[in-house]
Design an enzyme around this catalytic site. Structure first.
Site, PDB file in Angstrom:
ATOM      1  N   GLY A 133      40.564  25.718  67.721  1.00 23.67           N
ATOM      2  CA  GLY A 133      39.495  25.080  68.479  1.00 23.67           C
ATOM      3  C   GLY A 133      38.322  24.726  67.571  1.00 23.67           C
ATOM      4  O   GLY A 133      38.243  25.175  66.429  1.00 23.67           O
ATOM      5  N   ASP A 173      33.699  33.059  68.964  1.00 24.50           N
ATOM      6  CA  ASP A 173      33.853  34.363  69.618  1.00 24.50           C
ATOM      7  C   ASP A 173      33.366  35.524  68.749  1.00 24.50           C
ATOM      8  O   ASP A 173      33.139  36.620  69.257  1.00 24.50           O
ATOM      9  CB  ASP A 173      35.317  34.608  69.979  1.00 24.50           C
ATOM     10  CG  ASP A 173      35.841  33.642  71.019  1.00 24.50           C
ATOM     11  OD1 ASP A 173      35.007  32.985  71.675  1.00 24.50           O
ATOM     12  OD2 ASP A 173      37.063  33.546  71.183  1.00 24.50           O
TER      13      ASP A 173
END
Length: 406
Positions: A13, A158
């Site tokens: 991503g 993250d």
């Protein structure tokens, strides 16, 4: 003194770091040539991540462009394209037409690197990208005498990669998510008893949700409000932060947040997309529905909509007249890197180029398991995802107390 052919790819991503990573890597490789550390240099880009490596889709960056790549710092996304490809998932690689049936993607990738005479490849991506880099590095060592040095760059919003203290792009994404919600929260004035759920990215880690909440509340402190009007710091504050690391008692939270709704006329919840995911998956599977997963076996969270799932449950409990679920993920992850991330990327790129010239493979980062968290090429065998956010962090616990969640 040597002749070096360098390659780069970005994978997985997006995160606010890909363009800056390429810019800094090219800068430091170019500097190494200028200083006489190496005799000659070529820089090759594989388009669309591991897909480009498997299919031989690449281009050389002309030497007269090297001095111009600083402009990439101002761009979000990847200037060479991304994809999600797992080299060890043979079935998926064959099905997507990346390799012929009966061949090994690891061997195809290795042969392409050898064909292009690559000495060093930089893999820029998250834990999946760098665990694949580890597989490739091991395969090259076992089957081709380690002829290609693999130096990874840790990208993920993250911030959940062991043993790396801070991954590229996570800080920028938190700031951008806060900016996103500064606008979205105004929707609370569009309808009485409004429930707004701000869904942030974070499959297994609540870092981004928590960091975004912290950034937003710091920005909120600087806002000036006029007494007597309906909108205030209380109505625009965050009233709940739900992360995967903490259990959610939805009934208890519903009771607490109903009081907030009754007092202020709206409720704002920051939700990590991975919160309660096991419950959602179990419910879908029990109903006979197919749970969408990617090539790595991860549940495709954008397709099962955790925010919508929770909004349906909490809206009734708080007596919401209207519910709005807004996801900041794509807005936040597609930004250009900020000053904090650029400096982190710069340090890792500089050290990564030096490591590559010394023949050392690894994933660059601040190694939090070493004294002083030095920037170094961390052994691929130690790289893995799934590092949880520390929900006991004093700043996080303090925030939960301030908003009344604990």
């Amino acid at each position: 003194m040597s002749n070096i052919n360098v390659a780069m790819l970005t994978s997985g991503g997006l995160a606010p770091c890909l363009s800056s990573s390429i810019a800094y890597l090219i800068h430091y490789w170019s500097a190494a040539k200028k200083s006489g550390q190496i005799d000659s240099l070529t820089i090759r880009m594989y388009r669309n991540g591991y897909k480009g490596l498997l299919t031989g889709d690449s281009f050389l960056v002309p030497e007269d462009v090297w001095e111009k790549v600083g402009a990439l710092h101002e761009l979000g996304g990847s200037p060479i394209g991304n994809s999600r490809v797992k080299l060890t998932n043979v079935k998926d690689c064959v099905a997507r037409g990346f390799v012929p049936e009966g061949t090994s993607p690891l061997e195809v990738a290795s042969q392409q690197l050898l064909k292009d005479k690559i000495n060093v490849i930089h893999t820029i991506g998250g834990d999946d990208t760098n665990t694949q880099a580890a597989e490739l590095s091991h395969y090259l060592l076992e089957n081709h005498n380690g002829k290609v040095i693999v130096v990874g760059m840790p990208k993920t919003v993250d911030n959940d990669v062991y043993p790396i203290k801070q991954t590229f792009g996570a800080k920028t994404a938190a700031v951008q998510g806060a900016i996103f919600f500064e606008n979205v929260v105004s929707e609370s004035t569009a309808s009485p008893r409004m429930l707004i759920i701000h869904e942030c990215m974070g499959r297994e880690s609540g870092y981004l949700t928590s960091a975004t909440a912290l950034e937003y509340r710091e920005r909120l402190k600087n806002k000036t409000f006029v007494d007597g009007f309906c909108t205030s710091k209380k109505t625009r504050d965050i009233h709940a932060v739900w992360v995967p690391e903490l259990p959610i008692d939805i009934v208890k939270e519903g009771q607490r947040l109903k009081e907030v709704m009754d007092n202020y006329g709206n409720v704002n919840v920051f939700l990590s997309e991975g919160s309660g995911i096991n419950d959602i998956v179990a419910e879908l599977e029990a109903s006979g529905a197919e749970v969408p997963r990617d090539a790595f076996g991860h549940v495709q969270l954008d397709k099962i909509n955790p925010g919508v799932y929770f909004s349906r449950r909490i809206a009734q409990l708080v007596g919401a007249d209207k519910t709005l679920v807004q996801k900041s993920g794509y807005f936040a992850r597609s930004a250009a890197s900020n000053d904090f991330d650029r400096e982190l990327i710069r340090k890792c790129a500089e050290a990564g180029v030096q490591a590559a010239m010394q023949g050392i493979s690894g994933c660059m980062g601040e190694d939090e398991e070493k004294e002083g968290c030095p920037v170094r090429p961390i052994e691929f065998t130690r790289i893995k995802g799934g590092k949880p956010f520390n929900a006991n962090s004093p700043w996080f616990q303090s925030m939960l107390k301030e908003i009344g969640q604990i």
